[in-house]
Design a protein around this motif. Structure first.
Motif, PDB file in Angstrom:
ATOM      1  N   GLY A  56     -14.946  27.352  10.163  1.00  0.00           N
ATOM      2  CA  GLY A  56     -16.205  27.981  10.566  1.00  0.00           C
ATOM      3  C   GLY A  56     -17.395  27.266   9.963  1.00  0.00           C
ATOM      4  N   SER A  57     -17.296  26.914   8.708  1.00  0.00           N
ATOM      5  CA  SER A  57     -18.386  26.187   8.054  1.00  0.00           C
ATOM      6  C   SER A  57     -18.496  24.757   8.573  1.00  0.00           C
ATOM      7  N   LEU A  58     -17.353  24.103   8.811  1.00  0.00           N
ATOM      8  CA  LEU A  58     -17.379  22.735   9.333  1.00  0.00           C
ATOM      9  C   LEU A  58     -18.047  22.680  10.696  1.00  0.00           C
ATOM     10  N   ALA A  59     -17.737  23.671  11.538  1.00  0.00           N
ATOM     11  CA  ALA A  59     -18.370  23.710  12.856  1.00  0.00           C
ATOM     12  C   ALA A  59     -19.882  23.858  12.724  1.00  0.00           C
ATOM     13  N   LEU A  60     -20.310  24.609  11.725  1.00  0.00           N
ATOM     14  CA  LEU A  60     -21.742  24.795  11.530  1.00  0.00           C
ATOM     15  C   LEU A  60     -22.398  23.562  10.936  1.00  0.00           C
ATOM     16  N   VAL A  61     -21.614  22.710  10.262  1.00  0.00           N
ATOM     17  CA  VAL A  61     -22.136  21.393   9.888  1.00  0.00           C
ATOM     18  C   VAL A  61     -22.472  20.609  11.150  1.00  0.00           C
ATOM     19  N   GLY A  62     -21.612  20.738  12.173  1.00  0.00           N
ATOM     20  CA  GLY A  62     -21.917  20.115  13.456  1.00  0.00           C
ATOM     21  C   GLY A  62     -23.217  20.633  14.035  1.00  0.00           C
ATOM     22  N   MET A  63     -23.462  21.936  13.906  1.00  0.00           N
ATOM     23  CA  MET A  63     -24.731  22.498  14.376  1.00  0.00           C
ATOM     24  C   MET A  63     -25.903  21.940  13.591  1.00  0.00           C
ATOM     25  N   LEU A  64     -25.719  21.807  12.286  1.00  0.00           N
ATOM     26  CA  LEU A  64     -26.780  21.239  11.448  1.00  0.00           C
ATOM     27  C   LEU A  64     -27.138  19.834  11.924  1.00  0.00           C
ATOM     28  N   ILE A  65     -26.118  18.998  12.125  1.00  0.00           N
ATOM     29  CA  ILE A  65     -26.373  17.636  12.569  1.00  0.00           C
ATOM     30  C   ILE A  65     -27.022  17.643  13.946  1.00  0.00           C
ATOM     31  N   GLY A  66     -26.525  18.511  14.842  1.00  0.00           N
ATOM     32  CA  GLY A  66     -27.119  18.606  16.172  1.00  0.00           C
ATOM     33  C   GLY A  66     -28.574  19.011  16.128  1.00  0.00           C
ATOM     34  N   SER A  67     -28.911  19.985  15.276  1.00  0.00           N
ATOM     35  CA  SER A  67     -30.306  20.411  15.147  1.00  0.00           C
ATOM     36  C   SER A  67     -31.182  19.293  14.606  1.00  0.00           C
ATOM     37  N   LEU A  68     -30.660  18.559  13.609  1.00  0.00           N
ATOM     38  CA  LEU A  68     -31.434  17.454  13.047  1.00  0.00           C
ATOM     39  C   LEU A  68     -31.693  16.370  14.090  1.00  0.00           C
ATOM     40  N   VAL A  69     -30.628  15.983  14.800  1.00  0.00           N
ATOM     41  CA  VAL A  69     -30.761  14.919  15.794  1.00  0.00           C
ATOM     42  C   VAL A  69     -31.734  15.335  16.896  1.00  0.00           C
ATOM     43  N   VAL A  70     -31.563  16.542  17.396  1.00  0.00           N
ATOM     44  CA  VAL A  70     -32.428  16.996  18.476  1.00  0.00           C
ATOM     45  C   VAL A  70     -33.845  17.248  17.979  1.00  0.00           C
ATOM     46  N   GLY A  71     -33.962  17.753  16.743  1.00  0.00           N
ATOM     47  CA  GLY A  71     -35.304  17.951  16.201  1.00  0.00           C
ATOM     48  C   GLY A  71     -36.098  16.661  16.149  1.00  0.00           C
ATOM     49  N   ILE A  72     -35.392  15.543  15.969  1.00  0.00           N
ATOM     50  CA  ILE A  72     -36.055  14.240  15.939  1.00  0.00           C
ATOM     51  C   ILE A  72     -36.280  13.693  17.349  1.00  0.00           C
ATOM     52  N   LEU A  73     -35.302  13.909  18.243  1.00  0.00           N
ATOM     53  CA  LEU A  73     -35.317  13.225  19.537  1.00  0.00           C
ATOM     54  C   LEU A  73     -35.980  14.000  20.675  1.00  0.00           C
ATOM     55  N   THR A  74     -36.029  15.338  20.571  1.00  0.00           N
ATOM     56  CA  THR A  74     -36.523  16.105  21.716  1.00  0.00           C
ATOM     57  C   THR A  74     -37.952  15.745  22.074  1.00  0.00           C
ATOM     58  N   ASP A  75     -38.815  15.648  21.079  1.00  0.00           N
ATOM     59  CA  ASP A  75     -40.210  15.305  21.363  1.00  0.00           C
ATOM     60  C   ASP A  75     -40.378  13.818  21.645  1.00  0.00           C
ATOM     61  N   LYS A  76     -39.273  13.056  21.628  1.00  0.00           N
ATOM     62  CA  LYS A  76     -39.333  11.638  21.969  1.00  0.00           C
ATOM     63  C   LYS A  76     -38.655  11.341  23.310  1.00  0.00           C
ATOM     64  N   LEU A  77     -37.519  12.011  23.580  1.00  0.00           N
ATOM     65  CA  LEU A  77     -36.750  11.725  24.797  1.00  0.00           C
ATOM     66  C   LEU A  77     -37.009  12.716  25.923  1.00  0.00           C
ATOM     67  N   GLY A  78     -37.577  13.849  25.604  1.00  0.00           N
ATOM     68  CA  GLY A  78     -37.835  14.837  26.648  1.00  0.00           C
ATOM     69  C   GLY A  78     -36.902  16.019  26.539  1.00  0.00           C
ATOM     70  N   ARG A  79     -37.444  17.187  26.830  1.00  0.00           N
ATOM     71  CA  ARG A  79     -36.687  18.419  26.622  1.00  0.00           C
ATOM     72  C   ARG A  79     -35.679  18.665  27.730  1.00  0.00           C
ATOM     73  N   ARG A  80     -35.975  18.220  28.933  1.00  0.00           N
ATOM     74  CA  ARG A  80     -35.048  18.443  30.049  1.00  0.00           C
ATOM     75  C   ARG A  80     -33.723  17.725  29.808  1.00  0.00           C
ATOM     76  N   ARG A  81     -33.776  16.456  29.456  1.00  0.00           N
ATOM     77  CA  ARG A  81     -32.542  15.692  29.257  1.00  0.00           C
ATOM     78  C   ARG A  81     -31.745  16.206  28.058  1.00  0.00           C
TER      79      ARG A  81
END
Length: 445
Positions: A56-81
């Motif tokens: 359960g915690s390991l899966a949430l590490v995946g969420m952490l990484i996903g949030s970090l990556v998207v937090g950096i990329l969304t305002d650069k690559l676009g929210r739709r994609r």
């Protein structure tokens, strides 16, 4: 620019796609807790409580990484994609969970699925906020944010109906209904005008704004000069926003520790307390319904008084309900207290998301949400392991209730130190003072 086209496309399709995506998000995220009673000590995995907490915690590490990556990329690559990619990723790996032959492969698929889950919420909330009418932002976001709670309801119901006769596998397979949301987004979801402005595509932003009856973001990139070229992450931690941003991160962390700890272990805690498998899962259903109904009611109230008081009230409600559980009340009252905890847990996190979306200006909104949720995932990661430690003490419902009431109390106290966001309008903390930063988007020639 005040005059837009007299007729324009309905914004409802944007809200619906974000809402449907978040239903899939909620289902895929919280299904793990609903299936734990069928996984711990059961074939084919025979997992221990400690192993289940670790995954359960390991899966949430995946969420952490996903949030970090998207937090950096969304305002650069676009929210739709980003939205489409996130939904496709977690839907695909939910199917992988359903067919995983070993515990190790199940854990790996769960990790990757949660990476996609972590990337969706900040993007969906930023889009819904941008397309919402100014006077209805809190209400619109509140309705859209019922998605995760409704997904949890669906996960609870599917577990109650399927696990005893068919095991946990079809419950995970149903999580692939997110493919429908991805298909609708590919066909109908417009790109964010705020992103297009930041990306130097003002004509496309103007066209989408006319189509949907939106007001354009107030400044063009060429008018913003050096400020426009600054990283959105650096803006979050700039001199004017740093202290508030750090407090927002800590509030989110405390909220997610409470929410994920309770939602992950609630069925197992109730099973240990003597309830059957179906009855124990029904408590998670009550938790989810409380979160969903509470979010809508809080959004209606927040539209009038602002979001901050609702966050404080939500934390306080969760703490009070948890402490009342220590008396081991009768089942009906326990269900009510669990529902109130759902409002104060998942419902409060929805209000925090609303607060963040209104606190940050459009150009860094998705990044602000992404980073807050990424830091919050540290609490989410700790939640399942924290719950496993409490269960290991053998203190039952009273011990777990007190343990999860503590971060709720701290969250309420810290939220009191943050500024209030005016209801119905996005806040722009520390508005620009340089004359060139107040320029409006140039009209087309």
């Amino acid at each position: 620019m005040t005059a837009l086209s007299a007729t324009h496309r309905s914004r409802t399709i944007v809200y619906f796609i974000c809402w449907l995506s978040l239903i899939a998000d909620g289902y895929d995220l919280y299904v793990y807790g609903t299936t734990l009673p069928a996984i711990i000590g059961q074939e084919p995995f025979n997992a221990t409580a400690a192993q289940a907490g670790a995954v359960g915690s390991l899966a949430l590490v995946g969420m952490l990484i996903g949030s970090l990556v998207v937090g950096i990329l969304t305002d650069k690559l676009g929210r739709r994609r980003i939205l489409i990619g996130s939904v496709l990723l977690f839907s695909t790996f939910m199917l992988a969970c359903a067919f995983a032959p070993t515990w190790e492969l199940f854990a790996a698929a769960r990790f990757i699925a949660c990476f996609g889950v972590g990337g969706l919420l900040p993007t969906a909330v930023a889009l819904a906020n941008e397309f919402a009418l100014p006077e209805r932002k809190s209400l619109t976001l509140g309705i859209v944010l019922t998605g995760p709670a409704l997904g949890t309801v669906a996960a609870s119901l599917s577990s109650m109906l399927l696990i005893e006769n068919y095991s946990f596998r079809p419950v995970y397979a149903l999580g692939c209904f997110g493919f429908l949301a991805a298909a609708l987004a590919w066909k109908f979801l417009p790109e964010s005008p705020a992103y297009l402005i930041a990306a130097g595509r003002p004509e496309t932003a103007r066209e989408i704004s006319r189509d949907y009856g939106l007001f354009l973001p107030p400044a063009a990139p060429q008018a913003l000069g050096e400020a426009a070229r600054r990283s959105p992450t650096r803006q979050l931690l700039g001199t004017g926003l740093r202290a508030r941003t750090l407090r927002i991160w800590l509030v989110t962390l405390l909220s997610m520790l409470t929410m994920f700890g309770v939602s992950t272990w609630l069925p197992q805690i109730m099973r240990n307390a003597g309830y059957g498998m179906g009855s124990s899962v029904s408590f998670l259903l009550a938790y989810s319904l409380g979160a969903m109904l509470g979010t809508v009611i809080a959004s209606l109230v927040g539209q009038r008084i602002g979001v901050k008081p609702l966050v404080v009230f939500g934390f306080s409600t969760a703490a009070a309900a948890l402490l009342l559980m220590t008396s081991n009340p009768r089942t009906a009252l326990m269900m009510l207290l669990v529902a109130l905890t759902g409002f104060g847990g998942m419902g409060t996190q929805n209000q925090i998301n609303d607060y963040i979306a209104q606190f940050y200006p459009g150009g860094i909104r998705a990044t602000g949400l992404g980073w807050a949720l990424a830091v919050g995932r540290l609490g989410a990661i700790a939640g399942p392991t924290y719950g496993a430690m409490i269960i290991a003490t053998g203190t039952g419902v009273p011990g777990a209730a007190i343990a999860f009431a503590i971060p709720a109390v701290l969250g309420a106290a810290l939220m009191l130190t943050l500024p209030r966001v005016a209801p119905g309008a996005p806040a722009t903390p520390n508005p620009p003072t340089r004359p060139e930063q107040s320029a409006t988007l140039p009209t087309s020639k």
